[in-house]
Design a protein around this motif. Structure first.
Motif, PDB file in Angstrom:
ATOM      1  N   ALA A   1       2.893  -1.543   3.129  1.00 16.78           N
ATOM      2  CA  ALA A   1       2.281  -1.422   1.874  1.00 16.78           C
ATOM      3  C   ALA A   1       0.940  -1.462   1.564  1.00 16.78           C
ATOM      4  CB  ALA A   1       2.963  -2.881   1.181  1.00 16.78           C
ATOM      5  N   ARG A   2       0.336  -0.814   0.731  1.00 17.98           N
ATOM      6  CA  ARG A   2      -1.036  -0.685   0.278  1.00 17.98           C
ATOM      7  C   ARG A   2      -1.379  -1.282  -0.740  1.00 17.98           C
ATOM      8  NH1 ARG A   2      -4.143   5.170   0.311  1.00 17.98           N
ATOM      9  NH2 ARG A   2      -3.972   4.687   2.546  1.00 17.98           N
ATOM     10  N   GLY A   3      -2.361  -2.256  -0.881  1.00 14.85           N
ATOM     11  CA  GLY A   3      -2.779  -2.905  -1.908  1.00 14.85           C
ATOM     12  C   GLY A   3      -4.371  -2.939  -2.294  1.00 14.85           C
ATOM     13  N   ILE A   4      -4.768  -3.212  -3.341  1.00 16.80           N
ATOM     14  CA  ILE A   4      -6.051  -3.292  -3.996  1.00 16.80           C
ATOM     15  C   ILE A   4      -6.246  -4.499  -4.382  1.00 16.80           C
ATOM     16  CG2 ILE A   4      -5.584  -2.063  -6.129  1.00 16.80           C
ATOM     17  CD1 ILE A   4      -8.126  -0.799  -5.687  1.00 16.80           C
ATOM     18  N   TYR A   5      -7.555  -5.004  -3.783  1.00 15.45           N
ATOM     19  CA  TYR A   5      -8.005  -6.728  -4.429  1.00 15.45           C
ATOM     20  C   TYR A   5      -9.413  -6.251  -4.758  1.00 15.45           C
ATOM     21  CZ  TYR A   5      -9.000 -11.511  -4.634  1.00 15.45           C
ATOM     22  OH  TYR A   5      -9.587 -12.643  -4.788  1.00 15.45           O
ATOM     23  N   VAL A   6      -9.822  -6.535  -5.811  1.00 15.26           N
ATOM     24  CA  VAL A   6     -11.599  -6.384  -6.384  1.00 15.26           C
ATOM     25  C   VAL A   6     -12.171  -5.230  -5.707  1.00 15.26           C
ATOM     26  CG1 VAL A   6     -11.438  -8.791  -6.853  1.00 15.26           C
ATOM     27  CG2 VAL A   6     -12.144  -8.268  -4.423  1.00 15.26           C
ATOM     28  N   GLY A   7     -11.463  -4.072  -5.612  1.00 16.29           N
ATOM     29  CA  GLY A   7     -11.875  -2.790  -5.150  1.00 16.29           C
ATOM     30  C   GLY A   7     -11.704  -2.466  -3.778  1.00 16.29           C
ATOM     31  N   ARG A   8     -11.034  -3.546  -2.966  1.00 17.05           N
ATOM     32  CA  ARG A   8     -10.880  -3.166  -1.583  1.00 17.05           C
ATOM     33  C   ARG A   8      -9.420  -2.965  -1.341  1.00 17.05           C
ATOM     34  NH1 ARG A   8     -11.336  -8.496   1.685  1.00 17.05           N
ATOM     35  NH2 ARG A   8      -9.048  -8.349   1.385  1.00 17.05           N
ATOM     36  N   ILE A   9      -9.345  -1.921  -0.487  1.00 21.00           N
ATOM     37  CA  ILE A   9      -8.160  -1.428  -0.262  1.00 21.00           C
ATOM     38  C   ILE A   9      -7.461  -1.554   1.061  1.00 21.00           C
ATOM     39  CG2 ILE A   9      -6.589   0.758   0.065  1.00 21.00           C
ATOM     40  CD1 ILE A   9      -8.244   2.069  -1.845  1.00 21.00           C
ATOM     41  N   ASP A  10      -6.355  -2.256   1.272  1.00 21.26           N
ATOM     42  CA  ASP A  10      -6.020  -2.839   2.525  1.00 21.26           C
ATOM     43  C   ASP A  10      -4.524  -2.376   2.705  1.00 21.26           C
ATOM     44  OD1 ASP A  10      -7.626  -5.946   2.002  1.00 21.26           O
ATOM     45  OD2 ASP A  10      -8.128  -4.331   3.637  1.00 21.26           O
ATOM     46  N   ASN A  11      -4.347  -2.262   4.208  1.00 20.53           N
ATOM     47  CA  ASN A  11      -2.734  -1.824   4.503  1.00 20.53           C
ATOM     48  C   ASN A  11      -2.343  -3.044   5.108  1.00 20.53           C
ATOM     49  OD1 ASN A  11      -3.078   0.690   3.747  1.00 20.53           O
ATOM     50  ND2 ASN A  11      -3.688   1.165   5.904  1.00 20.53           N
ATOM     51  N   TYR A  12      -0.761  -3.408   4.744  1.00 22.80           N
ATOM     52  CA  TYR A  12      -0.057  -4.304   5.112  1.00 22.80           C
ATOM     53  C   TYR A  12       1.149  -4.018   5.850  1.00 22.80           C
ATOM     54  CZ  TYR A  12      -3.095  -6.542   1.665  1.00 22.80           C
ATOM     55  OH  TYR A  12      -4.429  -7.134   1.136  1.00 22.80           O
ATOM     56  N   TRP A  13       1.576  -4.579   6.770  1.00 24.36           N
ATOM     57  CA  TRP A  13       2.730  -4.464   7.652  1.00 24.36           C
ATOM     58  C   TRP A  13       3.880  -5.551   7.866  1.00 24.36           C
ATOM     59  CZ3 TRP A  13       2.885   0.514   9.354  1.00 24.36           C
ATOM     60  CH2 TRP A  13       1.730   1.122   9.246  1.00 24.36           C
ATOM     61  N   GLY A  14       4.959  -5.081   7.647  1.00 28.84           N
ATOM     62  CA  GLY A  14       5.906  -6.055   7.824  1.00 28.84           C
ATOM     63  C   GLY A  14       6.177  -6.256   9.831  1.00 28.84           C
ATOM     64  N   GLN A  15       7.259  -7.319  10.064  1.00 27.87           N
ATOM     65  CA  GLN A  15       7.446  -7.684  11.346  1.00 27.87           C
ATOM     66  C   GLN A  15       8.005  -6.522  12.117  1.00 27.87           C
ATOM     67  OE1 GLN A  15       8.834  -8.826   9.016  1.00 27.87           O
ATOM     68  NE2 GLN A  15      11.028  -8.572   9.650  1.00 27.87           N
ATOM     69  N   GLY A  16       8.645  -5.735  11.318  1.00 27.25           N
ATOM     70  CA  GLY A  16       9.770  -4.385  12.076  1.00 27.25           C
ATOM     71  C   GLY A  16      11.067  -4.902  12.255  1.00 27.25           C
ATOM     72  N   THR A  17      11.943  -4.011  12.054  1.00 27.26           N
ATOM     73  CA  THR A  17      13.179  -4.362  12.272  1.00 27.26           C
ATOM     74  C   THR A  17      13.842  -3.273  13.230  1.00 27.26           C
ATOM     75  OG1 THR A  17      15.354  -4.723  11.073  1.00 27.26           O
ATOM     76  CG2 THR A  17      13.729  -3.007  10.249  1.00 27.26           C
ATOM     77  N   GLN A  18      14.574  -3.520  14.152  1.00 28.19           N
ATOM     78  CA  GLN A  18      15.251  -2.663  15.003  1.00 28.19           C
ATOM     79  C   GLN A  18      16.251  -1.941  14.476  1.00 28.19           C
ATOM     80  OE1 GLN A  18      14.271  -2.239  18.403  1.00 28.19           O
ATOM     81  NE2 GLN A  18      15.490  -0.771  18.278  1.00 28.19           N
ATOM     82  N   VAL A  19      16.180  -0.375  14.754  1.00 32.12           N
ATOM     83  CA  VAL A  19      17.384   0.191  14.532  1.00 32.12           C
ATOM     84  C   VAL A  19      17.906   0.774  15.598  1.00 32.12           C
ATOM     85  CG1 VAL A  19      18.116   2.267  13.275  1.00 32.12           C
ATOM     86  CG2 VAL A  19      16.711   0.630  12.022  1.00 32.12           C
ATOM     87  N   THR A  20      18.978   0.721  16.133  1.00 29.12           N
ATOM     88  CA  THR A  20      19.418   1.266  17.177  1.00 29.12           C
ATOM     89  C   THR A  20      20.783   2.247  16.983  1.00 29.12           C
ATOM     90  OG1 THR A  20      18.783  -0.498  18.826  1.00 29.12           O
ATOM     91  CG2 THR A  20      20.383   0.985  19.704  1.00 29.12           C
ATOM     92  N   VAL A  21      20.611   3.586  17.483  1.00 31.65           N
ATOM     93  CA  VAL A  21      21.924   4.490  16.965  1.00 31.65           C
ATOM     94  C   VAL A  21      22.412   4.716  18.535  1.00 31.65           C
ATOM     95  CG1 VAL A  21      22.529   6.600  16.113  1.00 31.65           C
ATOM     96  CG2 VAL A  21      20.451   5.264  15.240  1.00 31.65           C
ATOM     97  N   SER A  22      23.694   4.315  18.783  1.00 26.33           N
ATOM     98  CA  SER A  22      24.193   4.474  20.056  1.00 26.33           C
ATOM     99  C   SER A  22      25.853   3.994  19.898  1.00 26.33           C
ATOM    100  CB  SER A  22      23.743   3.349  20.885  1.00 26.33           C
ATOM    101  OG  SER A  22      24.375   3.639  22.201  1.00 26.33           O
ATOM    102  N   SER A  23      26.601   5.051  20.778  1.00 26.73           N
ATOM    103  CA  SER A  23      27.973   4.555  20.770  1.00 26.73           C
ATOM    104  C   SER A  23      28.416   3.469  21.656  1.00 26.73           C
ATOM    105  CB  SER A  23      28.528   5.926  21.336  1.00 26.73           C
ATOM    106  OG  SER A  23      28.370   6.999  20.678  1.00 26.73           O
TER     107      SER A  23
END
Length: 119
Positions: free
Chosen positions: A97-119
């Protein structure tokens, strides 16, 4: 200021589908964009897709057509529909996510979720 909560990852067979969800919370920051990145083993983190508040989207060229991003701006929630999955899609998927607060732009990240594609 912004917390991102992801869900929907897991194990899926090749050719299958998966839908990821991410909800943002936080009152002080105005979110202007949300999206998804991924990082496969031994590789750098790469953009999957993102969407700005006005609806503009960016996709990785190689993924466009299989992956679709959608967003509920009112709920600050972003989704990633992944179809026709292949083993090369195996990665940790991070909500962004990108957010702005009083003129400052910051990037935010989640913790991550694993996706595994396998038989």
């Amino acid at each position: 200021q912004v917390q991102l909560v992801e869900s929907g990852g897991g194990l899926v067979q090749p050719g299958g589908s998966l839908r990821l969800s991410c909800a943002a919370s936080g009152s002080a920051v105005s979110i202007t964009a949300m999206g998804w990145y991924r990082q496969a083993p031994g590789k750098e983190r790469e953009l999957v897709a993102r969407m700005f508040n006005g609806g503009t989207t960016n996709y990785a060229d190689s993924l466009k057509g299989r992956f679709t991003i959608s967003r509920d701006n009112a709920k600050n929630t972003v989704y990633l529909q992944m179809n026709s999955l292949v083993p090369e899609d195996t990665a940790v998927y991070f909500c962004y996510a990108r957010g702005i607060y009083v003129g400052r732009i910051d990037n935010y990240w989640g913790q991550g979720t694993q996706v595994t594609v396998s038989s």
